[in-house]
Design an enzyme around this catalytic site. Structure first.
Site, PDB file in Angstrom:
ATOM      1  N   CYS A  42       0.823  -1.213   0.000  1.00 39.69           N
ATOM      2  CA  CYS A  42       0.000   0.000   0.000  1.00 39.69           C
ATOM      3  C   CYS A  42       0.856   1.262   0.000  1.00 39.69           C
ATOM      4  O   CYS A  42       0.654   2.159  -0.819  1.00 39.69           O
ATOM      5  CB  CYS A  42      -0.932   0.005   1.198  1.00 39.69           C
ATOM      6  SG  CYS A  42      -2.006   1.463   1.267  1.00 39.69           S
ATOM      7  N   CYS A  47      -1.425   1.695  -3.045  1.00 42.91           N
ATOM      8  CA  CYS A  47      -2.424   2.744  -2.825  1.00 42.91           C
ATOM      9  C   CYS A  47      -1.858   4.160  -2.836  1.00 42.91           C
ATOM     10  O   CYS A  47      -2.372   5.042  -3.535  1.00 42.91           O
ATOM     11  CB  CYS A  47      -3.132   2.523  -1.485  1.00 42.91           C
ATOM     12  SG  CYS A  47      -3.442   0.815  -1.041  1.00 42.91           S
ATOM     13  N   LYS A  50       0.009   5.295  -6.152  1.00 38.54           N
ATOM     14  CA  LYS A  50      -1.007   5.286  -7.205  1.00 38.54           C
ATOM     15  C   LYS A  50      -1.931   6.491  -7.075  1.00 38.54           C
ATOM     16  O   LYS A  50      -2.227   7.168  -8.070  1.00 38.54           O
ATOM     17  CB  LYS A  50      -1.824   3.993  -7.130  1.00 38.54           C
ATOM     18  CG  LYS A  50      -3.004   3.943  -8.078  1.00 38.54           C
ATOM     19  CD  LYS A  50      -3.984   2.871  -7.658  1.00 38.54           C
ATOM     20  CE  LYS A  50      -4.697   3.237  -6.371  1.00 38.54           C
ATOM     21  NZ  LYS A  50      -5.638   2.186  -5.922  1.00 38.54           N
ATOM     22  N   TYR A 178      -9.396  -3.484 -11.061  1.00 40.54           N
ATOM     23  CA  TYR A 178      -9.245  -2.073 -10.666  1.00 40.54           C
ATOM     24  C   TYR A 178      -7.832  -1.563 -10.898  1.00 40.54           C
ATOM     25  O   TYR A 178      -7.650  -0.393 -11.254  1.00 40.54           O
ATOM     26  CB  TYR A 178      -9.694  -1.872  -9.222  1.00 40.54           C
ATOM     27  CG  TYR A 178      -8.789  -2.438  -8.160  1.00 40.54           C
ATOM     28  CD1 TYR A 178      -7.809  -1.658  -7.576  1.00 40.54           C
ATOM     29  CD2 TYR A 178      -8.924  -3.757  -7.724  1.00 40.54           C
ATOM     30  CE1 TYR A 178      -6.969  -2.168  -6.603  1.00 40.54           C
ATOM     31  CE2 TYR A 178      -8.096  -4.276  -6.752  1.00 40.54           C
ATOM     32  CZ  TYR A 178      -7.122  -3.484  -6.194  1.00 40.54           C
ATOM     33  OH  TYR A 178      -6.296  -4.000  -5.233  1.00 40.54           O
ATOM     34  N   GLU A 182      -7.438   1.574 -13.346  1.00 43.75           N
ATOM     35  CA  GLU A 182      -6.910   2.806 -12.763  1.00 43.75           C
ATOM     36  C   GLU A 182      -5.677   3.278 -13.521  1.00 43.75           C
ATOM     37  O   GLU A 182      -5.548   4.460 -13.855  1.00 43.75           O
ATOM     38  CB  GLU A 182      -6.557   2.575 -11.296  1.00 43.75           C
ATOM     39  CG  GLU A 182      -7.771   2.469 -10.387  1.00 43.75           C
ATOM     40  CD  GLU A 182      -7.412   2.067  -8.974  1.00 43.75           C
ATOM     41  OE1 GLU A 182      -8.220   2.325  -8.060  1.00 43.75           O
ATOM     42  OE2 GLU A 182      -6.325   1.483  -8.759  1.00 43.75           O
ATOM     43  N   HIS A 435     -27.898  21.711  -2.324  1.00 38.76           N
ATOM     44  CA  HIS A 435     -28.028  22.163  -3.714  1.00 38.76           C
ATOM     45  C   HIS A 435     -27.183  23.411  -3.968  1.00 38.76           C
ATOM     46  O   HIS A 435     -27.086  24.276  -3.094  1.00 38.76           O
ATOM     47  CB  HIS A 435     -29.506  22.487  -4.002  1.00 38.76           C
ATOM     48  CG  HIS A 435     -29.758  22.920  -5.399  1.00 38.76           C
ATOM     49  ND1 HIS A 435     -29.786  22.040  -6.461  1.00 38.76           N
ATOM     50  CD2 HIS A 435     -29.995  24.160  -5.914  1.00 38.76           C
ATOM     51  CE1 HIS A 435     -30.026  22.721  -7.567  1.00 38.76           C
ATOM     52  NE2 HIS A 435     -30.163  24.011  -7.263  1.00 38.76           N
ATOM     53  N   GLU A 440     -26.673  15.430  -4.332  1.00 40.23           N
ATOM     54  CA  GLU A 440     -28.053  15.600  -3.872  1.00 40.23           C
ATOM     55  C   GLU A 440     -28.986  14.576  -4.503  1.00 40.23           C
ATOM     56  O   GLU A 440     -30.040  14.253  -3.954  1.00 40.23           O
ATOM     57  CB  GLU A 440     -28.550  17.014  -4.165  1.00 40.23           C
ATOM     58  CG  GLU A 440     -28.688  17.362  -5.628  1.00 40.23           C
ATOM     59  CD  GLU A 440     -29.150  18.801  -5.840  1.00 40.23           C
ATOM     60  OE1 GLU A 440     -30.158  19.198  -5.227  1.00 40.23           O
ATOM     61  OE2 GLU A 440     -28.497  19.523  -6.617  1.00 40.23           O
TER      62      GLU A 440
END
Length: 452
Positions: A42, A47, A50, A178, A182, A435, A440
């Site tokens: 990681c 992680c 990356k 992934y 990625e 908003h 939302e």
């Protein structure tokens, strides 16, 4: 029987370091062996670097968008050596933090490989043998490259990306998970011509089908040349490039080929079989709910067990191990509704059941909104975002939440709290919308788009 240590940890990744540090803080005599760099996949080759590359790769499009918004800017060229120098410095800093935190409570650190001799004995690479009352295997995973493809040894893996001396002009990425997806967005954003081969029908297997489709659509908008239903048959060196023949008969040359076809537990040569542990599929270490193997003194956590390959899960497992073994408080990890994020562009965030999983279990209503967000629509960008809730018909409980949007990784962390708590669709509906935001929509979807 007396032992040199109460606990010996093999592996200096996030899970192993957490377990070793917490056990030492509680007064245990702890040692940890790491043959590579402290921090593991990681921090050093996963992680963290990356995500920093994700940030870097997004600025090209940001400059283009800024021009459309009226800024007088011109996209420049990306300085890979400058970025990599800064990246290396940051990883060195993080490794030092890991090492300091581990050593502070008195952990003995061995910067070398350790293998298991028997249930209580380990051998270090320098030939030294030590004993421990408990052994924790936390060696993580390693990239898998199929050995059935001629020339596959010419390709690099995700471990090598951060060590490139220069960026290639073109690259073929093999895989559809992934990591592959990625890196396709990252390298494209940094100016590399990216082609991606995936043998499956759609990228990101295991995620919600609709979300997968939207990410694939975004890949097209980004200019990534995606070929699903395609695999590599052969790789050869030709005129300074790598010539690749695909299963479809397509032939092309690339500067680099990156294999991102999954990861396997890193157990080869650890000596676990000799200690009495029968390894599982792909070399995984089988454990029970308390991370204990078939040998009572040996435990395992993290990717090496091939359960849930996520850093935060390994950290939780490490903490649970210490609670169980050293604090007399039997603790297990709850693997239900673990949120995850794929740092594509836009990101994909998910928690709970996919639409496909849910409709196999019980009747469900699907609420979904896919649209061009205000920021994109204003300047004519076609990329869409998606917010989706999977809701049980009878209980009205939200079984799953899936978001494809910029910042989805940040949003899904908050949504996961609601899903984990068992929130209902009425609970979401009762929240006043913020908003104008993309998010939302998650509280404004009143009618299901389909039901099963």
């Amino acid at each position: 029987m007396s032992f040199d240590y109460d606990l010996f940890v093999i592996g200096g990744g996030s899970g192993g370091v957490r377990a070793g540090r917490v056990a030492a803080e509680g007064g245990a005599r702890v040692a940890l062996a790491e043959e590579s760099r402290m921090g593991g996949t990681c921090v050093i080759r996963g992680c963290v670097p990356k995500k920093l590359m994700v940030f870097a790769s997004g600025y090209r499009q940001a400059v283009i968008d800024a021009q459309e918004y009226g800024w007088d800017l011109t996209p420049g060229s990306f300085d890979w050596p400058r970025f990599r120098a800064r990246l290396d410095a940051e990883l060195n800093r993080l490794e030092s933090v890991y090492r300091t935190n581990l050593a502070r409570p008195g952990t003995t650190i061995h910067d070398q490989r350790a293998t298991v001799v028997d249930p209580h004995t380990l051998r270090l690479a320098d030939g030294t043998t030590v004993t421990a009352r408990h052994i924790l295997v936390a060696t993580g995973g390693k990239p898998f490259v199929p050995d059935t493809v001629p020339g596959a040894e010419l390709a690099m893996t995700s471990n090598d990306v951060f060590q490139m001396e220069e960026l290639p002009k073109s690259i073929l990425i093999v895989g559809g998970g992934y990591i592959a997806t990625e890196f396709a967005f990252i390298l494209k954003g940094l100016g590399v011509e990216v082609t991606q081969y995936y043998r499956g029908a759609q990228v990101l297997r295991g995620f919600d089908e609709e979300a997968r489709g939207l990410v694939a659509e975004a890949m097209g908008h980004a200019g990534i040349d995606l070929h699903c239903g395609t695999d590599v048959e052969r790789i050869e060196k030709r005129d300074g490039q790598l010539w690749v023949k695909a299963s479809t008969g397509r032939e092309a040359c690339f500067d680099k080929v990156l294999y991102a076809t999954g990861r396997r537990p890193n157990t080869e040569g650890l000596g676990l079989e000799a200690a009495g542990i029968s390894l599982g599929r792909n070399g995984a270490v089988p454990v029970d709910a308390h991370n204990q193997t078939s040998v009572p003194s040996i435990f395992a956590i993290g990717d090496v067990t091939d359960r849930v390959q996520l850093t935060p899960v390994a950290i939780r497992e490490g903490a649970a191990f210490v609670e169980t073994v050293f604090k007399g408080n039997p603790t297990t990890v709850d693997y239900e509704n673990i949120p995850s994020a794929v740092f594509t562009q836009p990101e994909l965030g998910a928690v709970g059941l996919t639409e496909e999983e849910a409709r196999e279990r019980e009747p469900v209503d699907i609420y979904c909104a896919a649209f061009r967000p205000m920021q994109h629509a204003f300047i004519g960008r076609q990329e869409r975002v998606m917010f989706k809730l999977v809701v049980a018909k009878e209980s009205r409980k939200v079984l799953g939440c899936h978001i494809v949007a910029p910042g989805a990784g940040e949003m899904i962390q908050i949504a996961a709290v609601a899903v984990k708590m068992g929130a209902t669709k009425a609970d979401f509906d009762a929240v006043v919308a913020v908003h104008p935001t993309m998010a939302e929509e998650i509280v404004l979807m009143k009618q299901p788009v389909r039901s099963y």
